[in-house]
Design a protein around this motif. Sequence first.
Motif, PDB file in Angstrom:
ATOM      1  N   ILE A  41      -5.818 -18.883  21.878  1.00 34.32           N
ATOM      2  CA  ILE A  41      -4.155 -18.956  21.720  1.00 34.32           C
ATOM      3  C   ILE A  41      -4.091 -18.095  21.597  1.00 34.32           C
ATOM      4  O   ILE A  41      -4.085 -16.894  21.391  1.00 34.32           O
ATOM      5  N   VAL A  42      -2.156 -17.189  21.971  1.00 36.75           N
ATOM      6  CA  VAL A  42      -1.432 -16.618  21.798  1.00 36.75           C
ATOM      7  C   VAL A  42      -0.684 -16.310  20.502  1.00 36.75           C
ATOM      8  O   VAL A  42      -0.186 -15.338  20.383  1.00 36.75           O
ATOM      9  N   ALA A  43      -0.191 -17.581  20.082  1.00 39.57           N
ATOM     10  CA  ALA A  43       0.356 -18.080  18.876  1.00 39.57           C
ATOM     11  C   ALA A  43      -0.128 -19.169  18.393  1.00 39.57           C
ATOM     12  O   ALA A  43      -0.692 -20.439  19.363  1.00 39.57           O
ATOM     13  N   ALA A  44       0.167 -19.318  16.714  1.00 37.82           N
ATOM     14  CA  ALA A  44      -0.200 -20.562  16.719  1.00 37.82           C
ATOM     15  C   ALA A  44       0.369 -20.898  14.633  1.00 37.82           C
ATOM     16  O   ALA A  44       0.712 -19.559  14.064  1.00 37.82           O
ATOM     17  N   VAL A  45       0.751 -21.592  14.746  1.00 39.04           N
ATOM     18  CA  VAL A  45       1.600 -22.945  13.558  1.00 39.04           C
ATOM     19  C   VAL A  45       0.676 -22.948  12.731  1.00 39.04           C
ATOM     20  O   VAL A  45       0.624 -24.367  13.314  1.00 39.04           O
ATOM     21  N   ALA A  46       0.061 -23.000  11.957  1.00 46.45           N
ATOM     22  CA  ALA A  46      -0.387 -23.937  10.876  1.00 46.45           C
ATOM     23  C   ALA A  46      -0.165 -24.425   9.391  1.00 46.45           C
ATOM     24  O   ALA A  46       0.573 -23.824   8.942  1.00 46.45           O
ATOM     25  N   GLY A  47       0.160 -25.739   9.600  1.00 41.84           N
ATOM     26  CA  GLY A  47       1.564 -26.385   8.866  1.00 41.84           C
ATOM     27  C   GLY A  47       0.400 -27.721   8.070  1.00 41.84           C
ATOM     28  O   GLY A  47      -0.295 -28.398   8.117  1.00 41.84           O
ATOM     29  N   GLU A  48       0.657 -27.593   6.687  1.00 42.50           N
ATOM     30  CA  GLU A  48       0.323 -28.072   5.789  1.00 42.50           C
ATOM     31  C   GLU A  48       1.378 -28.603   4.485  1.00 42.50           C
ATOM     32  O   GLU A  48       2.360 -27.146   4.441  1.00 42.50           O
ATOM     33  N   VAL A  49       1.279 -29.382   4.654  1.00 42.44           N
ATOM     34  CA  VAL A  49       2.009 -29.621   2.836  1.00 42.44           C
ATOM     35  C   VAL A  49       1.786 -30.061   1.515  1.00 42.44           C
ATOM     36  O   VAL A  49       2.453 -30.430   0.953  1.00 42.44           O
ATOM     37  N   ASN A  50       0.918 -29.757   1.592  1.00 45.53           N
ATOM     38  CA  ASN A  50      -0.181 -30.738  -0.010  1.00 45.53           C
ATOM     39  C   ASN A  50      -0.553 -28.828   0.014  1.00 45.53           C
ATOM     40  O   ASN A  50      -1.340 -27.855   0.648  1.00 45.53           O
ATOM     41  N   PRO A  51      -0.054 -28.289  -1.777  1.00 44.87           N
ATOM     42  CA  PRO A  51      -0.025 -27.087  -1.649  1.00 44.87           C
ATOM     43  C   PRO A  51      -1.282 -26.429  -1.888  1.00 44.87           C
ATOM     44  O   PRO A  51      -1.969 -25.545  -1.094  1.00 44.87           O
ATOM     45  N   GLY A  52      -2.585 -27.046  -2.183  1.00 47.59           N
ATOM     46  CA  GLY A  52      -3.629 -26.456  -1.808  1.00 47.59           C
ATOM     47  C   GLY A  52      -4.117 -26.008  -0.745  1.00 47.59           C
ATOM     48  O   GLY A  52      -4.592 -24.960  -0.606  1.00 47.59           O
ATOM     49  N   PRO A  53      -4.542 -26.799   0.288  1.00 43.96           N
ATOM     50  CA  PRO A  53      -4.328 -26.614   1.457  1.00 43.96           C
ATOM     51  C   PRO A  53      -4.102 -25.276   2.046  1.00 43.96           C
ATOM     52  O   PRO A  53      -4.648 -24.508   2.615  1.00 43.96           O
TER      53      PRO A  53
END
Length: 254
Positions: A41-53
């Motif tokens: 990949i050339v770019a990524a967004v890692a989305g997470e709603v929970n604070p710990g993860p």
Amino acid sequence: MVKLSKRLQMIADRVPVGSKVADIGSDHALLPTYLAQQGIIVAAVAGEVNPGPFEAAQKQVLESGLSKIIQVRSGDGLAVIEAGEVNVITIAGMGGSLMASILEAGKSKLPGVQHLILQPNVGEDHVRRWLLANGWKLESETILEEDGKIYEILTAVTADTEERGTLEALYEERLLPGGVTVSKERLQQMGPYLINEAPEVWFMKWESELKKLAMIVDQLKLSTAEASIAKTEQVSQEMHEIKEVLACLQKVKP
């Protein structure tokens, strides 16, 4: 270098080289980290709603030295991306109903997205129905067993205007080689490609599902309420149709 589980590796293998990917519910951001380390990949967004993860994902990306490629963002579903920002979305490790609701709520973010790589833990039929209703072409299905659990991975691509008229054909009632007719509902439940391929792990999954349905029927039979009786008949019919498909395909297996 990050090493992925068998499940995540099979998802990673389906991401095209040169992609900009959003991994929704990224947990520790293992998937985008691996994809970046491999140069996929050339770019990524890692989305997470929970604070710990979310914090774990931030730490993973920082320690891997990938902050210029991967952005870790806190937010619910596709709210973490802008329209046109990515061309591949991966969502894994949640129920199919939730997955479909995330895609539905984030439809405004999907223009420009070319691939959806989805791994629901349960309720795969919810995902297949959403894809069909929203003009996405189910391109492939695979199934695997890992650590005693069975997972399906569904890959969908954008369908052009001409293709949209043919999407229903994948779920048209069909006659199996063994002589059993499979309905649209059952194809959406059991997988139109998986029914064709019928790998051993797929049989394992549906034998297990039949046991769960049998337990539901046993519980329903404890009640004399009309709704319970009707539900018993419905689930029993579902079990009968699934058994017919499995028996038919077992006979024609080489």
